[in-house]
Design a protein around this motif. Structure first.
Motif, mmCIF file in Angstrom:
data_model
loop_
_atom_site.group_PDB
_atom_site.id
_atom_site.type_symbol
_atom_site.label_atom_id
_atom_site.label_comp_id
_atom_site.label_asym_id
_atom_site.label_seq_id
_atom_site.Cartn_x
_atom_site.Cartn_y
_atom_site.Cartn_z
ATOM 1 N N UNK A 87 0.831 -1.198 0.000
ATOM 2 C CA UNK A 87 0.000 0.000 0.000
ATOM 3 C C UNK A 87 0.871 1.255 0.000
ATOM 4 N N UNK A 88 0.441 2.267 -0.721
ATOM 5 C CA UNK A 88 1.161 3.539 -0.724
ATOM 6 C C UNK A 88 1.156 4.141 0.676
ATOM 7 N N UNK A 89 2.322 4.575 1.124
ATOM 8 C CA UNK A 89 2.463 5.056 2.506
ATOM 9 C C UNK A 89 2.557 6.578 2.575
ATOM 10 N N UNK A 90 1.960 7.132 3.615
ATOM 11 C CA UNK A 90 2.045 8.564 3.918
ATOM 12 C C UNK A 90 2.440 8.704 5.387
ATOM 13 N N UNK A 91 3.322 9.650 5.692
ATOM 14 C CA UNK A 91 3.729 9.893 7.079
ATOM 15 C C UNK A 91 3.046 11.143 7.613
#
Length: 201
Positions: free
Chosen positions: A71-75
């Motif tokens: 899954x595309x990750x965002x912080x």
């Protein structure tokens, strides 16, 4: 040492653990081989009630890492802020009580982002940045793409009890200081992730 990972899906949560956790709301055990996070997320949207999907496996850390890789990750980073009177800061956004947080910018440290986002969303100046309370994982759709947000939550403090200015352009319609002995209304209309953070104080 016991291991547990939680991926939040609005009101529901996927729990990966190598032990059977206690006090789990509406538990539904699923097999580690049949985890489809996006499918579970869609189910959680349809159910609109708190469900805990449980995966009990000795290799829960490996399963968790495999889920994250797909899954595309965002912080993001945020904080639980206490003022000089001992009250906690809460924001009201999109019909729920929440804690201030936001996306980490390029080349920005998580701790720096946490302070910046809290200050921007509530119109205050943080005086004290303490320990990391926990790291949470939350999945959602953005512009049609399924994403996983990793958020570091920090303990923060502020002198006195300044006026709060909610950032309206971020859909924050209210910001309040709340006595920690009277959090019932907050807990009755918030997300499971916020309840987990409040359980630490």
């Amino acid at each position: 040492m016991a291991q547990i990972y939680k991926i939040y899906m609005n009101q529901s949560v996927l729990i990966l653990a190598d032990f059977v956790p206690k006090k789990v709301k509406n538990p539904q055990t699923i097999d580690s081989q049949s985890i489809d996070l996006e499918k579970l997320f869609k189910q959680s949207q349809e159910n609109k009630k708190e469900i805990s999907y449980l995966v009990i496996d000795d290799k829960c850390e490996l399963i968790f890492q495999k889920i994250k890789e797909k899954i595309k990750a965002i912080k993001a980073a945020g904080g639980l802020v206490k003022n000089g009177n001992g009250d906690y800061l809460f924001i009201y956004r999109l019909g729920k009580w929440d804690l201030p947080k936001g996306k980490v910018e390029n080349n920005e440290k998580m701790r720096e982002a946490a302070v910046r986002e809290v200050e921007e969303e509530c119109g205050i100046k943080i005086d004290y940045l303490g320990r990391k309370l926990l790291t949470s994982y939350h999945c959602y759709y953005m512009r049609g793409e399924f994403m996983l947000k990793t958020t570091n939550w920090y303990d923060m403090g502020i002198n006195k009890s300044p006026e709060l200015i909610p950032q309206k352009e971020e859909d924050i319609t209210a910001a309040i200081w709340q006595d920690p002995s009277d959090l019932k209304a907050i807990k009755n209309n918030t997300y499971p992730i916020i309840k987990d953070i409040l359980a630490l104080v």
